[in-house]
Design a protein around this motif. Sequence first.
Motif, mmCIF file in Angstrom:
data_model
loop_
_atom_site.group_PDB
_atom_site.id
_atom_site.type_symbol
_atom_site.label_atom_id
_atom_site.label_comp_id
_atom_site.label_asym_id
_atom_site.label_seq_id
_atom_site.Cartn_x
_atom_site.Cartn_y
_atom_site.Cartn_z
ATOM 1 N N ASP A 1 22.206 3.604 -44.513
ATOM 2 C CA ASP A 1 21.074 2.682 -44.375
ATOM 3 C C ASP A 1 20.263 3.006 -43.123
ATOM 4 N N ALA A 2 20.978 3.385 -42.048
ATOM 5 C CA ALA A 2 20.279 3.700 -40.791
ATOM 6 C C ALA A 2 19.410 4.939 -40.944
ATOM 7 N N ALA A 3 19.926 5.966 -41.624
ATOM 8 C CA ALA A 3 19.143 7.182 -41.836
ATOM 9 C C ALA A 3 17.900 6.879 -42.660
ATOM 10 N N MET A 4 18.069 6.070 -43.696
ATOM 11 C CA MET A 4 16.926 5.727 -44.534
ATOM 12 C C MET A 4 15.900 4.913 -43.750
ATOM 13 N N ALA A 5 16.366 4.022 -42.880
ATOM 14 C CA ALA A 5 15.445 3.221 -42.076
ATOM 15 C C ALA A 5 14.633 4.095 -41.131
ATOM 16 N N ASP B 1 23.845 10.635 -41.991
ATOM 17 C CA ASP B 1 23.487 9.615 -41.012
ATOM 18 C C ASP B 1 22.214 10.011 -40.282
ATOM 19 N N ALA B 2 21.713 9.088 -39.465
ATOM 20 C CA ALA B 2 20.484 9.351 -38.711
ATOM 21 C C ALA B 2 20.638 10.546 -37.783
ATOM 22 N N ALA C 1 23.568 -3.466 -26.094
ATOM 23 C CA ALA C 1 23.123 -3.680 -27.472
ATOM 24 C C ALA C 1 22.349 -2.465 -27.991
ATOM 25 N N THR C 2 21.565 -1.844 -27.085
ATOM 26 C CA THR C 2 20.816 -0.646 -27.473
ATOM 27 C C THR C 2 21.767 0.474 -27.865
ATOM 28 N N LEU D 1 24.690 3.769 -31.993
ATOM 29 C CA LEU D 1 25.954 4.195 -32.599
ATOM 30 C C LEU D 1 26.034 3.798 -34.069
ATOM 31 N N SER D 2 25.484 2.641 -34.409
ATOM 32 C CA SER D 2 25.528 2.211 -35.810
ATOM 33 C C SER D 2 24.644 3.080 -36.690
ATOM 34 N N SER D 3 23.654 3.748 -36.062
ATOM 35 C CA SER D 3 22.778 4.630 -36.840
ATOM 36 C C SER D 3 23.374 6.015 -37.014
#
Length: 376
Positions: free
Chosen positions: A276-280, A311-312, A360-361, A366-368
Amino acid sequence: MLEVQEDISVPGKENVDFRTVMPPGFPERLPAGDRPVVDRPLMPPSPHPPGILSRAGRQGGLHGRPWAAPFPRIIGNDPRMKAIFQQILDVAPYDYPVHLSGDTGTGKELAARAIHDHSGRKKGPFIPVNCGAIPEHLVESELFGHVKGAFSGAGKARKGRFELAHGGTLFLDEVTDLSPFIQVRLLRVLENGSFEKVGGEQTVCARVRLISAANRPLKTEMKAGRFRQDLYYRINVVPIHMPPLKSRNGDIGLLARHFLNLAASRYHRHPVMFSDAAMAVMRRYDWPGNVRELQNAVHFSFVRSGGSRIDACHLPPEIQRAAAVAVGSGKLNPASVAEAIRRCGGNKSKAARHLGVGRATLYRFLSSCAEIRPTP
């Protein structure tokens, strides 16, 4: 948009050109809407040939392909693309000149091929010519041909592109690059359907349909005096504008999954999917190179990921920089984040302070990129 080739074998249909076969009961108008395409792990290519869809495919797409079955080489579900599809269907039966405008990489040649494939000339040749790629002193010979001895090096007679396209379609890309002299010759061919080869006296007749394209606005070139006004009105009878990819954001995921599906099928890596992160990140990018740049980015990510998930952090560097801007810092990249986490003994709060960003940044970054691992 780049041409997509698919190897599809159907028993008993070896010699059928599925690009020109229409399903029974095909409507004359495109439907008002389609089902939304849901992102999911990619499946092997459909057993249905391009241009022939199952009922499910006609209702809302098949394996990520939009409903538009007549155009298997053009991928799009955006309302702007549906309008283009309808324009192609409307103009294809007529021999009037068509001019395709739009940025590089938006799929102008694919649109020209679609017009040809749905016209009465579909059994004739489709001859593409990139006017900007031919040296100026050879353009006349390339378009109109020459007789033996017409100039130094002309050891034998040669047919030009107009003659080769007889009974079919001639596609002149980057038509604004033609010199004033060639513009005059082109105007005469459009008016009379005849021309003389370079160095020849015999008149040659060629019945062709002309489709032109340019990435510079034709009207602007005409007003600047670089393009003849009379030729402008001759070739711009039916104008079609190909929209840039950034203006049809909803097609980015559809195109990316399509290119990924083709790559996965070719190299036997199923299933493969984007996070989802890569697509975003891809949807936030402006894509100045349009569909061609997107296809290249998918190929880069496919090679770099080496697994079933992209992944991103697997995207090209320039797109990763867009991701860094999105999370609020231009200093974050997979290598520096992994090294900071290693130096801080796995403590992400300390790593965030080390990198000069908020916790948070760092967590968002990391989640991406789920596959970041600190170096040993």
